[in-house]
Design an enzyme around this catalytic site. Structure first.
Site, PDB file in Angstrom:
ATOM      1  N   ASP A  62      35.006  67.163  36.110  1.00  0.00           N
ATOM      2  CA  ASP A  62      36.505  66.725  36.771  1.00  0.00           C
ATOM      3  C   ASP A  62      36.162  65.480  36.995  1.00  0.00           C
ATOM      4  OD1 ASP A  62      38.360  66.583  38.791  1.00  0.00           O
ATOM      5  OD2 ASP A  62      37.190  67.824  40.180  1.00  0.00           O
ATOM      6  N   GLU A  76      39.109  60.497  35.153  1.00  0.00           N
ATOM      7  CA  GLU A  76      39.776  59.665  35.099  1.00  0.00           C
ATOM      8  C   GLU A  76      38.916  58.237  34.616  1.00  0.00           C
ATOM      9  OE1 GLU A  76      40.720  63.114  36.643  1.00  0.00           O
ATOM     10  OE2 GLU A  76      39.745  61.498  37.561  1.00  0.00           O
ATOM     11  N   ASP A  79      45.110  68.799  41.296  1.00  0.00           N
ATOM     12  CA  ASP A  79      45.109  69.474  42.569  1.00  0.00           C
ATOM     13  C   ASP A  79      46.389  69.021  43.816  1.00  0.00           C
ATOM     14  OD1 ASP A  79      42.596  68.662  42.567  1.00  0.00           O
ATOM     15  OD2 ASP A  79      42.043  67.203  43.758  1.00  0.00           O
TER      16      ASP A  79
END
Length: 991
Positions: A549, A552, A625
């Site tokens: 996770d 980015e 999300d």
């Protein structure tokens, strides 16, 4: 993951909780991004100037070809800056794909040119049959050179430079047709005069090698005719740019790349995920744009994203399909920097113009000529690879939450699923399992026995997934950080010091996965065997898999919640050059680590939030999300379809929405959506109420159970579909334009889809209070309701039928002509189904005589299938002979043997393949327990195994596949046919 509440006392002792919410103003619009402003302003000037023409042209004296003439190179110059030179290379590849590259030569600095090397599986091979370029003459300054091959024609215009792909004289793809190509050359930062005015300075540096070698130091002068008409009066954000409280130093100055890519005869474009938008991408410019901003590709941690927006989300794949009833084409623009894409559709919906504006990098664009959707998928897969066959458990049901709070909590969740007879394969742990968010290290207060916990879960056939985020807590007692720091493999700041940012761990560092020294070190952290140099994750098992996770990367105190663009990676490249690749490299190395952690290579499962072109090779992704709203449920479908179109087919959305507390109706509908997505995971935020499906009262508890059991019964179909996509590159979920490329009525449909080649048509319900659903049928074919056998008939011109859809039912139709294999024994987890018998359901086509399907099986966890350890069966029913009332014969055939004309099928060497391989022998006694045939026109006279006994059967009278009648389909049910899955057999149905 998400950023809501940051526990600062884990960062700075004595501090308090901080609420940190991301909103739209945290992220740039085009008007706040200098290079996007410059690119859009360029397009505006072009549209307002009738005499506009691109300043770029080919120097005819420099044109040359490879020996086979499949590659053309030439120098390109611009009359704006005659001293600046570019090299153009156009390659025609083996599969007909055209690769167009252009880079500055002899410049002050080197542009980033490695994006394609990370995305591609290998360097593409050139076409090896000789090409003949028509119109080429050495030194000829004007005109067009053309090469015809494979049903298309490539035309390259010299002045101005324009590249066109044509089919039958029809323009399919045009590059620089509107003259928006602009590759900003490197320059020195201007000096300041006494009056504060800027003036050009001399070029410095050694320069680079190009067609003419090194360019000598010179003074850049403004072109005689001025460049304001093209570049604009203002040098906007060339050397520095501020957004909110952050300043980007831009030490290399302006280097953006602008290019118009037009599809003159195509009315729909798809792709460029990830965005919460419709599948057929709407206009961002023109008379009535749907969005005022361009679509953006810049991987970001976007909190509570809008359900209809061009804002970039967690991944970026610069691939676009253009489609019409005549053909499908595509372009893959291999750029890793921030990119904005404007789309302009024609009023008549017959053409699309696009404008791509990227911050840095070379021009490296692939034209995928099609002409069918399947061809475009194969062409893209040949470049970036396919989704590998996943571990079998990974396609089953996953249960996640931020956070299951202890090892006992995990055991309880697993037990409760069993007590309520609900299947689940994987239980997940979010960040709170780790001590102070030091990943790989368990919090002993709440997870004192991680290995025993994992073994308890595995004892009933289940797996676990735990999160490993990329940020490392900067503390000397954390061995992962200490080793990375000592190895000098951390991302640097612009001044060369290690970069420090803030994330869940507090003060954090980031491993630079562009650095080759990081790779083997990262793999060893996951090792389960023997001694390794340095620290390793000892408290783990081979039933624990990984979730990447925040990759980015997400940086709480960074610009746009990410890393500053002037940070430095291996090779001296700035983060601005590689941002969209960053997450893929992390995903790649983690996947390799999990695959290699034991004594035997096993298929890894690693979920990633961030992705780029080629990420499909390393595992699954999800849509991030999302919110627990009907709108987010609905948009998750086109988002998943779009990801699949761009190769990232192992994808799904969080069931129930990550944020919020959906009511039970919404949650039931969301489980129906999730059960028909490739990646099926329920997940929820730490502040939400517990919503595991076993917590609900009747009748909803039974609805959840039925949905989960439906997914598990269909796992053979899903696994077979994954096999197909692993070979062909076709997406698992197929929108209408893919299945029916000539049906114009279906080109914009994105709320229903087909699952692989199974014939299943799914129309999820995504609005409250629905009791029916309208399903579009694009063909003159019969469809059968999956649950009650109701017959629906399509039409050659397309028609819409209304299907009952009470809360307990998802609209699910079987396409006539399909055969689906299922397993109907309820089990708590998919590994326990390995030796269960199969049911075959045959949905006869509108002739009432034919159908086909296949079934693929292997051990589901190792790579033994690559050595031929598998079973691949084909099932087909057809008339025994060409006479009225001919008996129908159902055949079971070995599909590998039937492909003997090929050297390799799915990686299996045919000549050495043994149909009685070890895996096939391990399931030799697995049998077919039931066969159902839908749509027979009349009751059979007899049913028997050819060469064997007569069979017991029942027949329910009803509507046949032929004719115009609707109603409940007839059903022939053959119980205990006594045939084995891995053997050849035939069953005759005498009519």
């Amino acid at each position: 993951m998400r950023v809501i509440t940051l526990l600062l006392n884990s960062i700075l002792p004595g501090t308090i909780l901080l609420s940190h919410a991301f909103k739209a103003h945290d992220f740039k619009t085009c008007s706040q991004s200098a290079f996007c402003r410059r690119g859009r302003a360029l397009a505006q000037r072009a549209s307002e100037n009738a005499s506009w023409s691109s300043p770029y042209h080919i120097d005819a004296e420099t044109v040359s070809f490879s020996p086979s003439q499949s590659s053309l190179t030439a120098r390109v110059t611009s009359f704006l800056y005659p001293e600046i030179h570019f090299q153009l290379q156009v390659d025609i590849l083996k599969n007909g794909v055209v690769r167009v590259r252009m880079d500055e030569i002899g410049g002050l600095r080197k542009r980033y040119d490695e994006a394609a090397s990370w995305a591609l599986i290998s360097e593409p091979a050139l076409r090896d049959d000789d090409l003949n370029w028509v119109g080429f003459k050495k030194g000829k300054k004007g005109g067009v050179v053309k090469a015809a091959y494979g049903g298309v024609e490539l035309a390259i215009s010299y002045s101005p430079l324009k590249i066109t792909l044509l089919r039958n004289g029809r323009e399919e793809v045009v590059l620089n047709g509107r003259g928006l190509l602009h590759m900003e050359h490197f320059r020195n930062k201007p000096n300041q005069t006494d009056e504060g005015e800027e003036r050009p300075s001399e070029l410095e540096g050694e320069g680079g090698e190009g067609i003419e070698g090194t360019r000598e130091q010179t003074v850049l002068k403004e072109p005689a005719n001025g460049n304001a008409w093209f570049e604009g009066e203002e040098k906007d954000g060339y050397w520095e740019e501020t957004f909110l409280s952050w300043t980007d130093s831009k030490p290399k100055g302006p280097e953006s790349l602008s290019l118009d890519v037009d599809f003159p005869n195509h009315g729909h474009v798809y792709g460029i995920p990830q965005h919460a938008a419709s599948l057929s991408l709407p206009s961002t410019i023109g008379a009535n744009p749907h969005f005022s901003d361009p679509f953006r590709l810049y991987n970001g941690d976007v909190f509570e994203y809008d359900a209809d927006s061009p804002v970039s989300l967690y991944g970026s794949i610069p691939l676009m399909h253009a489609h019409s009833a005549e053909s499908t084409v595509g372009i893959f623009n291999a750029l890793a920097s921030e990119t904005w894409i404007d789309i302009l559709g024609s009023p008549t919906n017959t053409s699309i113009a696009t404008h791509w504006i990227s911050e840095s990098g070379i021009l490296d664009l692939f034209i995928l000529p099609g002409p069918t959707p399947d061809d475009v998928f194969a062409q893209y897969a040949s470049l970036t690879g396919t989704t590998p066959l996943p571990a079998h458990f990974a396609i089953a049901h996953h249960q996640c939450r931020w956070n299951y709070v202890s090892s006992d909590d995990v055991r309880t969740v697993s037990k409760r699923f069993d007590e309520d007879d609900m299947p689940v394969d994987v239980i997940w742990l979010d960040i709170e399992y780790s001590e102070e968010h030091k990943y790989f290290i368990w919090d002993e207060k709440t997870f004192p026995d991680p290995v025993e916990m994992a073994n308890d879960v595995a004892s009933v056939g289940r797996k676990m997934v735990v999160i490993i985020d990329p940020h490392l807590k900067r503390t000397s007692d954390y061995p992962v950080f200490a080793e990375a720091e000592a190895k000098k493999i951390l991302v640097k700041k612009a001044n060369g010091e290690d970069y420090e940012g803030w994330c869940w761990s507090g003060s954090s560092a980031w491993v630079d996965f562009f650095h080759p020294d990081s790779w083997e070190w990262w793999h060893k952290l996951f090792s389960l065997t023997g001694k390794t140099e340095g620290w390793r994750w000892a408290k783990s098992t081979d039933t624990i898999f990984i979730w990447n996770d925040m990759n980015e990367p997400s940086v709480f105190n960074g610009p746009e919640i990410t890393m500053p663009k002037d940070s430095i990676h291996y090779g001296g490249w700035e983060h601005r050059d590689v941002h969209n690749i960053n997450g893929m490299l992390y995903h790649n190395q983690t996947s390799q680590a999990v695959m290699r952690r034991g004594t035997e290579l096993k298929r890894p499962f690693v979920l990633s939030r961030s992705f780029f072109a080629g990420s499909q090779r390393f595992g699954a992704i999800w849509t991030g999300d999302n919110l627990g709203t009907w709108e987010h449920m609905a948009v998750g479908i086109p988002m998943t379809l779009s990801n699949g179109i761009a190769g990232m087919t192992f994808a799904g959305a969080d069931v129930g929405g990550f944020f919020g507390n959906p009511d039970v109706e919404m949650l039931v509908r969301w489980y129906q959506v999730g059960a028909f997505g490739p990646f099926f995971r329920a997940h929820a935020h730490i502040d939400t109420k517990r919503r595991e499906p076993y917590l609900y009262n009747e009748p909803h508890k039974s609805m959840f159970r039925d949905i989960l059991r439906l997914r598990y019964s269909l796992l053979p179909m899903w696994y077979t579909a994954f096999r197909e996509t692993s070979v062909t590159g076709l997406p698992l979920l197929r929108p209408h334009y893919v299945v029916f490329p000539k049906d114009t009525r279906g080109f914009a449909i994105d709320d229903q889809y087909y699952v692989g080649s199974s014939g299943l048509l799914v129309k999820p319900v995504t609005s409250p209070g629905a009791e029916t659903a309208d399903v579009y049928l694009a063909e003159d074919e019969v469809y059968y309701d999956y649950f009650d056998r109701q017959v629906y008939r399509g039409a050659a011109s397309g028609t819409t039928v209304t299907v009952p859809a009470p809360l307990s039912k998802i609209p699910l139709l079987r396409r006539g002509g399909s055969i689906i294999s299922t397993r109907q024994r309820p089990r708590r987890a998919s590994p326990l189904m390995k030796n269960d018998p199969f049911t075959l359901t045959i949905a006869l086509d509108r002739s009432g005589t034919s159908a086909k399907g296949d079934l693929y099986l292997d051990d589901g966890e190792t790579y033994a299938f690559e050595k031929g350890e598998l079973a691949w069966r084909g099932f087909r029913i057809s008339p025994e002979h060409n006479k009225k009332n001919s008996p129908l014969v159902l055949h079971s055939e070995d599909l590998v043997t039937l492909h003997k004309g090929n050297d390799v099928v799915d990686g299996v060497q045919i000549k050495s393949w043994d149909p009685r391989n070890a895996f096939a022998q391990s399931i030799a006694r697995v049998y077919v327990e039931r066969i159902a045939v839908l749509g027979l026109e009349k009751e059979p006279k007899s049913v028997n195994v050819v060469g064997g006994k007569g069979l017991e059967w029942t027949f329910s009278k009803g509507t046949g596949a032929k004719g115009k009648k609707t109603g409940v389909a007839s059903a022939l049910t053959i119980k205990a046919p006594g045939v084995l899955v891995v053997e050849d057999w035939q069953i005759r149905i005498e009519l």
